[in-house]
Scaffold this motif. Structure first.
Motif, PDB file in Angstrom:
ATOM      1  N   THR A  20      -4.349  74.454  50.640  1.00  0.00           N
ATOM      2  CA  THR A  20      -4.463  73.285  50.017  1.00  0.00           C
ATOM      3  C   THR A  20      -4.477  71.870  50.760  1.00  0.00           C
ATOM      4  N   LEU A  21      -3.998  71.880  51.836  1.00  0.00           N
ATOM      5  CA  LEU A  21      -4.096  70.717  52.648  1.00  0.00           C
ATOM      6  C   LEU A  21      -5.020  70.676  53.876  1.00  0.00           C
ATOM      7  N   TYR A  46       4.942  72.030  43.777  1.00  0.00           N
ATOM      8  CA  TYR A  46       4.376  70.738  44.173  1.00  0.00           C
ATOM      9  C   TYR A  46       3.124  70.636  45.018  1.00  0.00           C
ATOM     10  N   LEU A  47       3.071  71.545  45.846  1.00  0.00           N
ATOM     11  CA  LEU A  47       1.735  71.744  46.704  1.00  0.00           C
ATOM     12  C   LEU A  47       0.724  71.642  45.996  1.00  0.00           C
ATOM     13  N   LEU A  71       0.149  71.408  42.746  1.00  0.00           N
ATOM     14  CA  LEU A  71       0.086  70.092  41.643  1.00  0.00           C
ATOM     15  C   LEU A  71      -0.672  68.926  42.342  1.00  0.00           C
ATOM     16  N   ARG A  72      -0.172  68.675  43.603  1.00  0.00           N
ATOM     17  CA  ARG A  72      -0.776  67.569  44.368  1.00  0.00           C
ATOM     18  C   ARG A  72      -2.045  67.850  45.120  1.00  0.00           C
ATOM     19  N   ALA A  73      -2.491  69.260  45.076  1.00  0.00           N
ATOM     20  CA  ALA A  73      -3.868  69.629  45.563  1.00  0.00           C
ATOM     21  C   ALA A  73      -5.170  68.672  44.972  1.00  0.00           C
ATOM     22  N   SER A  74      -6.149  68.614  45.644  1.00  0.00           N
ATOM     23  CA  SER A  74      -7.271  67.920  45.036  1.00  0.00           C
ATOM     24  C   SER A  74      -8.236  69.066  44.704  1.00  0.00           C
TER      25      SER A  74
END
Length: 355
Positions: free
Chosen positions: A127-128, A185-186, A188-191
């Motif tokens: 995701t990052l 959390y990862l 949910l915050r992913a683009s």
């Protein structure tokens, strides 16, 4: 009347164990062929064997399958079936080792937090965008996450320089919950929630659907090497299962040996989580069932757990594709449906033993 006790000779017991291993090997081959045969385009088992023979035997000339069937067999379904075999085997071996190391039948890579640690690192990479080459970076990240989690759990479980099995389980469960929240959390915050997130969520449920030949190499090598090493250390694992004092009497540095076992299980779990996602409870159910048939000697428990774990996951994957066909369920959902009731039953049995 005089009672007569019958003693089973060691050679007979060994023969019984060998028979179980041979039966499991045959069952694994049959399950792989069946897995390749089943799908929206049914392919006869004979055609499956023809396609496989055509690719691995240079003198094979008889091909009963069409070009489309041959491509479906070799490029899509066979890698998936073999990946299921490898992942299930790795989880079965890892579970058997953890249960011996912590002397608790409830130990499992999923319960212990190792799978969660591998998942956090892999999801962060996906995701990052932390990796340049996903095929390499995700397995490396997953192993790093699994190993880091194991070391943290090992540290939390220490008390006055000693590690107790009970504290290991509690620390593992606590870390599993914590890391699951980090994973959420990862995600949910992913683009691009319409693309990458949906793939990650499917991966987190455990799936073999995206299997490719390139996914098999590293997990297969790790499985074979780790299993061979662990079988060579079976005598120490047997002693550790009895108690730390017994292992120490053999000249074993119990703390260091336990740490080495955690590193090996982290490697096993990390590389398979990277390619299949988090698949729980295989490492819990399989070793416990295996010990009912072959006893507690890890010389036999480890190879039998590998075969039984692989067989279980291939069969469960077949069921996952058939239950709501033409759609399919993530295989991790079905293993959880099988493993969760088993875990509760084991917990109840453990509570009775303490009463």
């Amino acid at each position: 009347m005089t009672s007569v006790s019958i003693v089973v000779p060691p050679t007979s017991r060994t023969g019984h164990r060998r028979t179980i291993i041979v039966v499991l090997m045959i069952a694994c081959v049959a399950a792989v062929v069946l897995s390749v045969s089943v799908g929206s385009v049914p392919i006869a088992p004979g055609q499956v064997l023809d396609v496989i023979a055509d690719h691995i035997l240079p003198w094979s000339v008889s091909i009963a399958a069409t070009d489309v069937e041959a491509r479906i067999t070799w490029e899509f379904r066979l890698p998936r079936a073999l990946l299921g075999l490898i992942v299930g085997s790795s989880l079965g071996v890892a579970g058997a080792v953890l249960q011996a190391v912590v002397r608790n039948p409830l130990a499992d890579p999923f319960v212990f937090g190792i799978s969660s640690g591998a998942s956090v690192a892999a999801v962060a990479t996906l995701t990052l965008g932390l990796g340049v080459l996903t095929a390499v970076s995700v397995p490396v990240a997953a192993f790093g996450g699994a190993l880091a989690t194991t070391l943290i759990v090992f540290g939390l479980a220490q008390r006055r320089g000693r590690v107790t099995p009970g504290r290991l389980i509690l620390a593992g469960v606590a870390m599993s919950y914590l890391l699951s929240s980090v994973t959420s959390y990862l995600v949910l915050r992913a683009s691009a929630p319409g693309q990458g997130v949906s793939q990650v969520l499917s991966w987190l449920s455990g799936s073999l659907a995206a299997a490719e030949w390139v996914d098999l190499g590293i997990p297969a090598v790790v499985l074979v090497v780790a299993t061979v090493v662990l079988i060579l250390l079976a005598r120490i694992l047997n002693a550790l299962l009895i108690g730390d004092e017994t292992a120490a009497s053999l000249g074993v540095d119990v703390g260091r040996f336990r740490l080495v076992m955690f590193v090996i299980t982290s490697l096993l779990v990390g590389v398979v989580v990277a390619v299949s996602g988090a698949i729980g409870f295989v490492g819990l159910v399989v070793p416990h069932a295996v010990r009912m048939f072959v006893g507690s000697d890890h010389k036999w428990v480890l190879p039998t757990s590998a075969l039984a774990g692989g067989l279980l996951l291939v069969v469960v994957d077949i069921a996952a594709r058939l239950i709501i066909a033409p759609s399919e369920l993530p295989v991790g959902l079905l293993t959880a449906a099988i493993g969760a009731p088993f875990f509760l039953w084991m917990l109840r049995q453990s509570s009775k033993g303490e009463a």
